[in-house]
Scaffold this motif. Sequence first.
Motif, PDB file in Angstrom:
ATOM      1  N   GLY A 121       0.821  -1.202  -0.136  1.00  8.92           N
ATOM      2  CA  GLY A 121      -0.107  -0.009   0.200  1.00  8.92           C
ATOM      3  C   GLY A 121       0.873   1.358  -0.005  1.00  8.92           C
ATOM      4  N   ASP A 122       2.256   1.362   0.243  1.00  7.85           N
ATOM      5  CA  ASP A 122       3.005   2.208   0.329  1.00  7.85           C
ATOM      6  C   ASP A 122       3.156   2.941  -1.032  1.00  7.85           C
ATOM      7  N   PHE A 123       2.931   2.029  -2.057  1.00  7.62           N
ATOM      8  CA  PHE A 123       3.108   2.520  -3.220  1.00  7.62           C
ATOM      9  C   PHE A 123       1.811   3.163  -3.971  1.00  7.62           C
ATOM     10  N   ARG A 124       0.769   3.435  -3.102  1.00  7.14           N
ATOM     11  CA  ARG A 124      -0.306   4.061  -3.567  1.00  7.14           C
ATOM     12  C   ARG A 124       0.105   5.548  -4.323  1.00  7.14           C
ATOM     13  N   SER A 125       0.579   6.383  -3.300  1.00  7.59           N
ATOM     14  CA  SER A 125       1.113   7.782  -3.643  1.00  7.59           C
ATOM     15  C   SER A 125       1.945   7.812  -4.936  1.00  7.59           C
ATOM     16  N   LEU A 126       2.796   6.871  -5.226  1.00  8.49           N
ATOM     17  CA  LEU A 126       3.789   6.584  -6.443  1.00  8.49           C
ATOM     18  C   LEU A 126       2.787   6.422  -7.717  1.00  8.49           C
ATOM     19  N   VAL A 127       1.601   5.557  -7.638  1.00  8.43           N
ATOM     20  CA  VAL A 127       0.831   5.322  -8.769  1.00  8.43           C
ATOM     21  C   VAL A 127       0.065   6.403  -8.926  1.00  8.43           C
ATOM     22  N   GLU A 128      -0.303   6.988  -8.032  1.00 12.56           N
ATOM     23  CA  GLU A 128      -1.149   8.292  -8.340  1.00 12.56           C
ATOM     24  C   GLU A 128      -0.270   9.334  -9.202  1.00 12.56           C
ATOM     25  N   ALA A 129       1.102   9.366  -8.780  1.00 13.27           N
ATOM     26  CA  ALA A 129       1.982  10.609  -9.465  1.00 13.27           C
ATOM     27  C   ALA A 129       2.313  10.068 -10.951  1.00 13.27           C
ATOM     28  N   VAL A 130       2.482   8.753 -10.732  1.00 16.60           N
ATOM     29  CA  VAL A 130       2.876   8.341 -12.246  1.00 16.60           C
ATOM     30  C   VAL A 130       1.410   8.549 -13.181  1.00 16.60           C
ATOM     31  N   GLN A 131       0.377   8.290 -12.697  1.00 15.67           N
ATOM     32  CA  GLN A 131      -0.854   8.430 -13.465  1.00 15.67           C
ATOM     33  C   GLN A 131      -1.164   9.908 -13.618  1.00 15.67           C
ATOM     34  N   ARG A 132      -0.654  10.945 -13.072  1.00  8.36           N
ATOM     35  CA  ARG A 132      -0.770  12.177 -13.502  1.00  8.36           C
ATOM     36  C   ARG A 132       0.227  12.699 -14.540  1.00  8.36           C
ATOM     37  N   ARG A 133       1.252  11.747 -14.918  1.00  6.82           N
ATOM     38  CA  ARG A 133       2.060  12.037 -16.016  1.00  6.82           C
ATOM     39  C   ARG A 133       1.604  11.435 -17.304  1.00  6.82           C
ATOM     40  N   GLY A 134       0.484  10.778 -16.949  1.00  8.52           N
ATOM     41  CA  GLY A 134      -0.260  10.333 -18.245  1.00  8.52           C
ATOM     42  C   GLY A 134      -0.191   8.706 -18.351  1.00  8.52           C
ATOM     43  N   VAL A 135       0.350   8.002 -17.367  1.00  8.46           N
ATOM     44  CA  VAL A 135       0.850   6.735 -17.584  1.00  8.46           C
ATOM     45  C   VAL A 135      -0.262   5.752 -17.082  1.00  8.46           C
ATOM     46  N   ARG A 136      -0.700   4.664 -17.737  1.00  6.19           N
ATOM     47  CA  ARG A 136      -1.773   3.673 -17.323  1.00  6.19           C
ATOM     48  C   ARG A 136      -0.903   2.955 -16.438  1.00  6.19           C
ATOM     49  N   VAL A 137      -1.471   2.706 -15.178  1.00  2.14           N
ATOM     50  CA  VAL A 137      -0.845   1.769 -14.192  1.00  2.14           C
ATOM     51  C   VAL A 137      -1.695   0.377 -13.868  1.00  2.14           C
ATOM     52  N   ILE A 138      -0.867  -0.783 -14.060  1.00  3.49           N
ATOM     53  CA  ILE A 138      -1.466  -1.943 -13.930  1.00  3.49           C
ATOM     54  C   ILE A 138      -0.750  -2.485 -12.569  1.00  3.49           C
ATOM     55  N   VAL A 139      -1.650  -2.954 -11.650  1.00  2.12           N
ATOM     56  CA  VAL A 139      -0.943  -3.492 -10.241  1.00  2.12           C
ATOM     57  C   VAL A 139      -1.179  -5.116 -10.300  1.00  2.12           C
ATOM     58  N   VAL A 140      -0.260  -5.726 -10.291  1.00  8.27           N
ATOM     59  CA  VAL A 140      -0.514  -7.255 -10.208  1.00  8.27           C
ATOM     60  C   VAL A 140      -0.203  -7.705  -8.776  1.00  8.27           C
ATOM     61  N   SER A 141      -0.973  -8.550  -8.023  1.00  7.99           N
ATOM     62  CA  SER A 141      -0.752  -8.993  -6.885  1.00  7.99           C
ATOM     63  C   SER A 141      -1.887 -10.035  -6.804  1.00  7.99           C
ATOM     64  N   THR A 142      -2.632 -10.424  -5.644  1.00  6.49           N
ATOM     65  CA  THR A 142      -3.699 -11.159  -5.572  1.00  6.49           C
ATOM     66  C   THR A 142      -4.787 -11.039  -4.345  1.00  6.49           C
ATOM     67  N   VAL A 143      -5.930 -11.209  -4.495  1.00  8.85           N
ATOM     68  CA  VAL A 143      -7.046 -11.266  -3.480  1.00  8.85           C
ATOM     69  C   VAL A 143      -7.235 -12.709  -3.107  1.00  8.85           C
ATOM     70  N   SER A 144      -6.640 -13.596  -3.586  1.00  9.51           N
ATOM     71  CA  SER A 144      -6.946 -15.139  -3.476  1.00  9.51           C
ATOM     72  C   SER A 144      -6.577 -15.632  -2.098  1.00  9.51           C
ATOM     73  N   THR A 145      -5.619 -14.850  -1.489  1.00  7.39           N
ATOM     74  CA  THR A 145      -5.377 -15.468  -0.072  1.00  7.39           C
ATOM     75  C   THR A 145      -5.868 -14.737   1.004  1.00  7.39           C
TER      76      THR A 145
END
Length: 222
Positions: A121-145
Amino acid sequence: MSAQIEKIALFIDGANLYATAKSLGFDIDYKRLLREFQSRGYLVRAFYYTAVIEDQEYSSIRPLIDWLDYNGYTVVTKATKEFVDQTGRRKVKGNMDIELAVDAMELAPHIDQMVLFSGDGDFRSLVEAVQRRGVRVIVVSTVSTQPPMVADELRRQADQFVDIVELQSKIGRDPSERPMREPREPREGREPRQHTPQFLQRTATATAPRIEVEADDEFEDD
């Protein structure tokens, strides 16, 4: 695929991805992972981040890091740090968040899509900042655990969330193949060496014994 080929960069939180795959009971085939995303567009760079314990007699993570460094990945490492907590226990801590964030922000103007292999979750701010630069962000992890390996705030911030279970058939290692040695939890270390930034460089640097740091980045002596 659209007429314009998308430029893609992978950012792999090594400890987090290792813990995620381990919790799901399969091993990552990094050659297949690279091929999968090369087939989706122009792969600008595939970063792999891990903290390591250096100067040990043997490290089970070294074969993996060496292989990645010579086979299309940009491996970024730094030595773990030791400290003594209030109870007098020695702990080992290694966190690569800053290194990953700096590289992502530097590369953002040159890519269309960022694929982040982490549930931190610490990467949320980074993802938001990258998105503001016009980059589409895909996060790969799991909710299956149970509990899920991905933080809810990170999943919500991403443009797209991909459960790694959906990719298992494409990036998982065939059980019949001989696996690489699995990284193990670090227990001891000596004076760390200076971390050498490897942004957009292809140098073979993984020559010292190294070992994977688990997802929570903190360990206690037994």
